[in-house]
Design an enzyme around this catalytic site. Structure first.
Site, PDB file in Angstrom:
ATOM      1  N   CYS A  20       0.962  -1.441  -0.088  1.00 37.82           N
ATOM      2  CA  CYS A  20      -0.360  -0.102   0.014  1.00 37.82           C
ATOM      3  C   CYS A  20       1.000   1.449   0.310  1.00 37.82           C
ATOM      4  O   CYS A  20      -0.079   2.393  -0.375  1.00 37.82           O
ATOM      5  CB  CYS A  20      -1.110   0.042   1.287  1.00 37.82           C
ATOM      6  SG  CYS A  20      -2.185  -1.575   1.408  1.00 37.82           S
ATOM      7  N   HIS A  40      -3.071   7.562   2.558  1.00 39.01           N
ATOM      8  CA  HIS A  40      -3.131   5.648   2.198  1.00 39.01           C
ATOM      9  C   HIS A  40      -4.878   5.886   2.282  1.00 39.01           C
ATOM     10  O   HIS A  40      -4.323   6.339   4.050  1.00 39.01           O
ATOM     11  CB  HIS A  40      -2.267   4.728   2.736  1.00 39.01           C
ATOM     12  CG  HIS A  40      -2.409   3.499   2.133  1.00 39.01           C
ATOM     13  ND1 HIS A  40      -3.239   3.075   1.168  1.00 39.01           N
ATOM     14  CD2 HIS A  40      -2.815   2.609   3.170  1.00 39.01           C
ATOM     15  CE1 HIS A  40      -3.707   1.724   1.248  1.00 39.01           C
ATOM     16  NE2 HIS A  40      -3.384   1.650   3.050  1.00 39.01           N
ATOM     17  N   ASN A  70     -10.086   0.552   0.857  1.00 38.20           N
ATOM     18  CA  ASN A  70      -8.607   0.414   0.589  1.00 38.20           C
ATOM     19  C   ASN A  70      -8.372  -0.404  -0.741  1.00 38.20           C
ATOM     20  O   ASN A  70      -8.340  -1.597  -1.166  1.00 38.20           O
ATOM     21  CB  ASN A  70      -7.844  -0.262   1.560  1.00 38.20           C
ATOM     22  CG  ASN A  70      -6.957  -0.922   2.076  1.00 38.20           C
ATOM     23  OD1 ASN A  70      -5.654   0.421   0.780  1.00 38.20           O
ATOM     24  ND2 ASN A  70      -6.027  -1.283   2.684  1.00 38.20           N
TER      25      ASN A  70
HETATM   26  N1  ACO Z   1     -18.060  -7.400  11.041  1.00 38.43           N
HETATM   27  C1  ACO Z   1     -18.159  -7.515  12.934  1.00 38.43           C
HETATM   28  N2  ACO Z   1     -16.956  -7.704  13.117  1.00 38.43           N
HETATM   29  C2  ACO Z   1     -16.056  -7.721  12.898  1.00 38.43           C
HETATM   30  C3  ACO Z   1     -15.648  -8.219  11.136  1.00 38.43           C
HETATM   31  C4  ACO Z   1     -16.326  -7.403  10.599  1.00 38.43           C
HETATM   32  N3  ACO Z   1     -16.780  -7.378   8.769  1.00 38.43           N
HETATM   33  N4  ACO Z   1     -14.219  -8.929  10.705  1.00 38.43           N
HETATM   34  C5  ACO Z   1     -14.240  -8.378  12.530  1.00 38.43           C
HETATM   35  N5  ACO Z   1     -14.822  -8.313  13.465  1.00 38.43           N
HETATM   36  C6  ACO Z   1     -15.029  -8.831  14.980  1.00 38.43           C
HETATM   37  C7  ACO Z   1     -13.569  -9.878  15.357  1.00 38.43           C
HETATM   38  O1  ACO Z   1     -13.742 -11.117  14.986  1.00 38.43           O
HETATM   39  C8  ACO Z   1     -13.621  -9.126  16.590  1.00 38.43           C
HETATM   40  O2  ACO Z   1     -14.592  -9.516  18.001  1.00 38.43           O
HETATM   41  P1  ACO Z   1     -14.344 -10.798  18.731  1.00 38.43           P
HETATM   42  O3  ACO Z   1     -13.727  -9.200  19.769  1.00 38.43           O
HETATM   43  O4  ACO Z   1     -16.018 -10.955  19.293  1.00 38.43           O
HETATM   44  O5  ACO Z   1     -12.982 -11.500  18.454  1.00 38.43           O
HETATM   45  C9  ACO Z   1     -13.999  -7.643  16.521  1.00 38.43           C
HETATM   46  O6  ACO Z   1     -14.768  -7.526  15.880  1.00 38.43           O
HETATM   47  C10 ACO Z   1     -12.949  -6.770  17.228  1.00 38.43           C
HETATM   48  O7  ACO Z   1     -11.802  -7.107  16.213  1.00 38.43           O
HETATM   49  P2  ACO Z   1     -10.590  -6.509  15.571  1.00 38.43           P
HETATM   50  O8  ACO Z   1      -9.612  -7.055  14.638  1.00 38.43           O
HETATM   51  O9  ACO Z   1     -10.288  -6.313  17.253  1.00 38.43           O
HETATM   52  O10 ACO Z   1     -11.326  -4.553  15.748  1.00 38.43           O
HETATM   53  P3  ACO Z   1     -10.590  -3.369  14.871  1.00 38.43           P
HETATM   54  O11 ACO Z   1     -11.168  -2.591  15.919  1.00 38.43           O
HETATM   55  O12 ACO Z   1      -9.088  -3.593  15.409  1.00 38.43           O
HETATM   56  O13 ACO Z   1     -10.639  -2.816  13.006  1.00 38.43           O
HETATM   57  C11 ACO Z   1     -10.189  -3.197  11.127  1.00 38.43           C
HETATM   58  C12 ACO Z   1     -10.370  -3.907  12.847  1.00 38.43           C
HETATM   59  C13 ACO Z   1     -10.755  -2.507  11.051  1.00 38.43           C
HETATM   60  C14 ACO Z   1      -9.230  -4.484  10.717  1.00 38.43           C
HETATM   61  C15 ACO Z   1      -8.985  -2.204  12.120  1.00 38.43           C
HETATM   62  O14 ACO Z   1      -7.860  -3.310  12.709  1.00 38.43           O
HETATM   63  C16 ACO Z   1      -7.951  -2.523  10.733  1.00 38.43           C
HETATM   64  O15 ACO Z   1      -8.066  -0.995   9.998  1.00 38.43           O
HETATM   65  N6  ACO Z   1      -6.600  -2.428  10.919  1.00 38.43           N
HETATM   66  C17 ACO Z   1      -5.725  -2.006  10.156  1.00 38.43           C
HETATM   67  C18 ACO Z   1      -5.775  -3.142   8.421  1.00 38.43           C
HETATM   68  C19 ACO Z   1      -5.209  -1.990   7.000  1.00 38.43           C
HETATM   69  O16 ACO Z   1      -5.091  -0.863   7.252  1.00 38.43           O
HETATM   70  N7  ACO Z   1      -4.625  -3.095   6.866  1.00 38.43           N
HETATM   71  C20 ACO Z   1      -4.435  -2.795   5.706  1.00 38.43           C
HETATM   72  C21 ACO Z   1      -2.506  -1.816   5.491  1.00 38.43           C
HETATM   73  S1  ACO Z   1      -2.521  -1.446   4.029  1.00 38.43           S
HETATM   74  C22 ACO Z   1      -1.710  -2.674   2.844  1.00 38.43           C
HETATM   75  O17 ACO Z   1      -0.410  -3.375   2.856  1.00 38.43           O
HETATM   76  C23 ACO Z   1      -2.316  -4.057   1.776  1.00 38.43           C
END
Ligand code: ACO
Length: 361
Positions: free
Chosen positions: A128, A277, A307
């Site tokens: 990314c 990004h 994204n």
């Molecule tokens: N819908 C509902 N619930 C979900 C979903 C969904 N789509 N996805 C995960 N959950 C649940 C999880 O299972 C978890 O449940 P639990 O508490 O019972 O275990 C709960 O939601 C919380 O999950 P987290 O992963 O802790 O949620 P978080 O607040 O961290 O948000 C997210 C998740 C959106 C992925 C966030 O961590 C994020 O944006 N991280 C950065 C990711 C990123 O930028 N990646 C790309 C980098 S660029 C590249 O190179 C590709």
């Protein structure tokens, strides 16, 4: 005011100075719009969860005939048309992608063939952060005189590596492409551009190797070539520790932005447009809070495209440029982060195509 600050402000970049200019830009998005509601039909998720955790409301996903190559070509054609240049004017093509059209040849070579140009062509994979790395690379080729006109594409078809049944990743990513045409370089005497000229003012390309395992496609490369077994195990799909990526991305982006502005002798108040990004609206909010960059001068497309990896910064930049948000002389700050973890920041002075560039047509 430091010497560097004085230099950065000493010349109005009105297009009269040599340097590197964005002569044109273009975007290409798949026609298919996938809303959060659409995703709730086959995933255990909700519109409220996705909007609250990421800021994403919808994204574009490729359909038949759409993939990284055709999207790159469409964006490139739009950028060339806006620049008033032909594909045969290009000296080099750089495609930033992590989801190439094929493992071989490069997507850039396929783009060159489709456009009908003999320009040198290569792909660059910095996930990314790929667009910022490519911008630094392509602008170096132009500013050094190696190439006079460069096509730079950021393109990804993230749906090709996303497990549609994995709610943790399927809701976040989209497909798309955007392209820039860069022109300029040294003057006829080979002199470097004067201070205040358009182009790359400062950059910072760094890594966070402790995060190398946080975003991985386990199979399909030379370590584990694709096989029936790897596909059965789903190892051709992206695996992500989202929470840890979030934590590290915020800190790394902040540090990279601070270093880049310091190198340029600038402050956040000098930034006319911030193009981060587009990974997650909460990451952007955290970076704004930590750096003091202004929200009303920050470009955002996350709600509409999700994204799109290497395409996200140029898509947001192109939209801002089309809306007239950037003027000659403005400083545009771009910051990307992604698998690796790679982090890249570029401070770019916007310009207008010079007569020198126009003569290249
Ligand atoms: N819908 C509902 N619930 C979900 C979903 C969904 N789509 N996805 C995960 N959950 C649940 C999880 O299972 C978890 O449940 P639990 O508490 O019972 O275990 C709960 O939601 C919380 O999950 P987290 O992963 O802790 O949620 P978080 O607040 O961290 O948000 C997210 C998740 C959106 C992925 C966030 O961590 C994020 O944006 N991280 C950065 C990711 C990123 O930028 N990646 C790309 C980098 S660029 C590249 O190179 C590709």
């Amino acid at each position: 005011m430091s010497l560097l600050t004085a230099a950065a402000h000493s010349t109005e970049a009105d297009g009269s100075a040599a340097g590197v200019t964005v002569a044109g830009w273009g975007t290409a998005l798949p026609a298919r719009r996938v809303t959060n509601h659409d995703l709730t039909q086959h995933l255990e998720t909700s519109d409220a969860w996705i909007v609250d955790r990421s800021g994403i409301r919808e994204r574009r996903w490729v359909g038949p005939g759409e993939s990284t190559g055709p999207l790159s070509v469409a964006a490139a054609r739009a950028a060339l048309a806006r620049a008033g240049l032909a594909a045969t004017d290009l000296d080099v093509i750089v495609v930033a992608t992590t989801t190439p059209e094929k493992p071989l040849p490069s997507t850039a070579a396929l783009v060159a063939a489709e456009l009908g140009t003999t320009a040198g062509a290569f792909d660059l994979n910095a996930a990314c952060a790929g667009f910022v790395y490519s911008l630094a690379t392509a602008s170096a080729l132009v500013s050094s005189g190696v190439a006079r006109t460069a096509l730079l594409v950021g393109a990804d078809t993230m749906t090709s590596i996303i497990d549609p049944g994995d709610r943790a990743t399927a809701v976040l990513f989209g497909d798309g492409a955007a392209a820039l045409v860069l022109t300029g370089g040294p003057d006829d005497l080979g002199q470097p551009p004067p201070p205040g000229a358009p182009g790359l003012v400062a950059s910072d390309l760094v890594g966070d190797p402790a995060g190398v395992d946080l975003l991985v496609v386990p199979a399909g490369g030379s370590a584990r070539p694709a096989s029936a077994a790897t596909v059965a195990a789903g190892d051709h799909y992206l695996r992500m520790d989202g929470r840890e990526v979030f934590r590290r991305a915020v800190r790394a982006a902040e540090a990279s932005i601070v270093r880049t502005l310091a190198r340029a002798g600038c402050t956040v108040d000098d930034v006319a447009l911030f193009v981060p990004h587009q990974a997650n609206a909460r990451i952007t909010d955290a970076v704004l809070a930590r750096t003091g960059l202004a929200a009303d001068r920050t470009s955002s497309t996350i709600d509409r495209y999700g994204n799109t990896s290497a395409a996200s910064i140029p898509l947001a930049l192109a939209e801002a440029a089309s809306a007239g948000t950037v003027a000659p002389g403005d400083l545009v700050l771009m910051c990307g982060f992604g698998a690796g973890l790679t982090v890249g920041t570029a401070l770019w002075r916007w310009g207008t195509p010079t007569q020198f560039d126009k003569e290249a047509t």
